[in-house]
Design a protein around this motif. Structure first.
Motif: not given
Length: 516
Positions: A189-210
């Motif tokens: 939800d926190a990340m998709l907030d940026a996606l829904t409110r801004y005209d961005i072209d990509g949603l990108h994760f880096d390499d940190y998980f556990y």
């Protein structure tokens, strides 16, 4: 009266014009392979990191004008290095570079978590990228909460303070617990907030998980609650990460189907010694160490692209770049997942690195090797500081050898069949008294193109001549109409323009215009 966008783009167009690699057919890359045809589409990106102020902002507490000036300089560098995309870290530690209703303002901006920086950094960042015709990929770290271990130092309204059971300490840092379904949904939800409110072209994760494959990351309570049916802790953890990845794909497509969704994992999935499907390497394995089944994500179609960080030199014994490139190409082959390679600009010319990294041509050799693998459709460079420093001329060598032509960003296979933009019109292509040719292109469709691709031919172009970049001389930011000056244009040249939409789909070529 000119539109606001037209005014804003004035300087960006000028910068784009100076970035065009002319004269057209002169290139040092020709010595690498005379038969090489420059691709029309190629990812050329760079990561701009905000965590611990690696790139932008360079330190905490800069004024609004200073932060803006620094960011503009990064965008200008991207143009100078012939890039077409930027990957900007806007949620480095469960915080935000925009006014988020979910998480506090990032302290990497002001020095104080939760403090309003006095402007909207994300809104500004997207606008400045688009003014230059650069795609903006919003880079998120999914689980990292803090670079220090004390929850009491988080903002009082931080979700980790309100839900102390959500966070776990490890290695001097704090993390959200990926094993809690409510945490996973909250992070999305926190990340998709940026996606829904801004005209961005990509949603990108880096390499940190556990952060580890040990029980020192104490998620035993969550495992007891949610791990029924799994044979061991590692399998359950991997399942949790799989859910994050697959659910993000579904939610991104529901909210903004035209947005590219991808991850830049560490470069080794598994080593062949322990898994016959693995690569001929002997290094840290994302599948085991981070519980990230990166190969599986590609094979299951959960990503639009994957950008493995192949931060090793050609011939490096534990992890040889020349062995990992074909391995990843084989993984991506036959899938709809694009493959881009993460390049270690930060190692080139670093005196602490091994001898091959002291060769100015090492990175250029990486891109030459990539040419033999058609599954690879581009590269992303880390990090931005090193693209600017250009130690031992390693970056300028790679750019001079391989970015001799402009390039459009790749089209996602799932969007390739969509309707492209309307064919534009070349209103004129006129010689200028000061030299060169001024080209004016006009959009004809209802939607304003994201870019215009300008082609120059010595004669009238055949219909099939627009599939590669041999005659592509510029990619300029789109508008209802644009004027662009080709400093090497001359009498008798023929100009054509192609409109490009936000999904990087292209129109049919415009009418040709011969310079008299």
């Amino acid at each position: 009266m000119p539109s606001r966008r037209t005014v804003l783009k004035g300087l960006a167009l000028a910068a784009a014009a100076t970035a065009v690699p002319l004269p057209a057919l002169a290139s040092s890359a020709s010595s690498l392979d005379d038969a090489y045809v420059p691709p029309l589409r190629q990812m050329r990106g760079m990561w701009i990191a905000s965590v611990v102020n690696i790139n932008w902002p360079s330190k905490q507490g800069l004024s609004v004008d200073q932060q803006k000036a620094e960011y503009i300089a990064w965008m200008d560098l991207a143009v100078q290095r012939k890039l077409n995309s930027v990957f900007v870290q806007i949620r480095p530690t469960a915080d935000a570079f925009w006014p988020s209703p979910f998480e506090p303002w990032s302290h990497w901006l002001t020095g104080t978590q939760g403090q309003d920086p006095g402007y909207d950094p994300l809104g500004f960042a997207v606008e400045e990228a688009h003014k230059r015709g650069l795609a903006f990929h919003a880079w998120f770290n999914p689980y990292r909460v803090s670079m220090q271990p004390d929850p009491a130092q988080l903002h009082p309204d931080h979700p980790g303070r309100k839900h102390p059971d959500w966070i776990l300490p490890f290695g001097g840092k704090l993390y959200y617990n990926p094993g809690l379904p409510e945490v996973r949904k909250f992070c999305q939800d926190a990340m998709l907030d940026a996606l829904t409110r801004y005209d961005i072209d990509g949603l990108h994760f880096d390499d940190y998980f556990y952060p580890t494959n040990t029980t020192a990351f104490d998620d035993s309570a969550a495992f007891a609650q949610h791990g029924a049916g799994f044979p061991d802790l590692a399998t359950w953890r991997r399942h949790n990460v799989d859910l994050m990845v697959s659910e993000m794909q579904q939610r991104v497509r529901e909210v903004r189907p035209e947005v590219a969704w991808g991850i830049s994992p560490s470069g080794i999935w598994r080593n062949k010694a322990g898994d016959p499907l693995g690569s001929d390497t002997n290094g840290g394995q994302s599948y085991d160490n981070l519980h990230a089944d990166t190969r599986g994500w590609v094979k299951k179609g959960w990503l639009d692209y994957i950008a493995p960080q192949l931060y090793w030199y050609i011939g490096q014994p534990p992890a040889d770049y020349s062995k990992l490139v074909p391995w990843w190409s084989d993984v991506a082959s036959g899938t709809n997942t694009l493959l881009w390679i993460g390049q270690a600009a930060y190692k080139a010319g670093d005196p602490a690195q091994a001898a091959p990294w002291q060769d100015p041509a090492e990175l250029s050799k990486h891109l030459t090797l990539n040419r033999a693998h058609p599954e690879i459709s581009g590269d992303i460079w880390y990090n931005a500081n090193d693209l600017r420093a250009d130690r031992i001329a390693s970056i300028s060598t790679a750019v001079g050898d391989h970015y001799t032509r402009p390039a459009l960003a790749p089209v996602l296979p799932r969007l390739a069949g969509g309707e492209g933009p309307r064919r534009p019109v070349v209103a004129y292509a006129l010689r200028r008294p000061a030299g060169g040719v001024e080209v004016r292109a006009v959009a004809t469709g209802r939607d304003e193109p994201f870019q215009f691709a300008v082609f120059r031919f010595p004669d009238r172009a055949a219909s099939g001549a627009f599939g590669d970049a041999r005659h592509l001389v510029a990619v300029v930011p789109g508008d209802r109409q644009v004027r662009w000056v080709d400093p090497d244009g001359k009498r008798g040249d023929h100009y054509y323009v192609v409109a490009v939409d936000r999904a990087n789909r292209t129109s049919r070529p415009s009418n040709g215009f011969r310079v008299l």
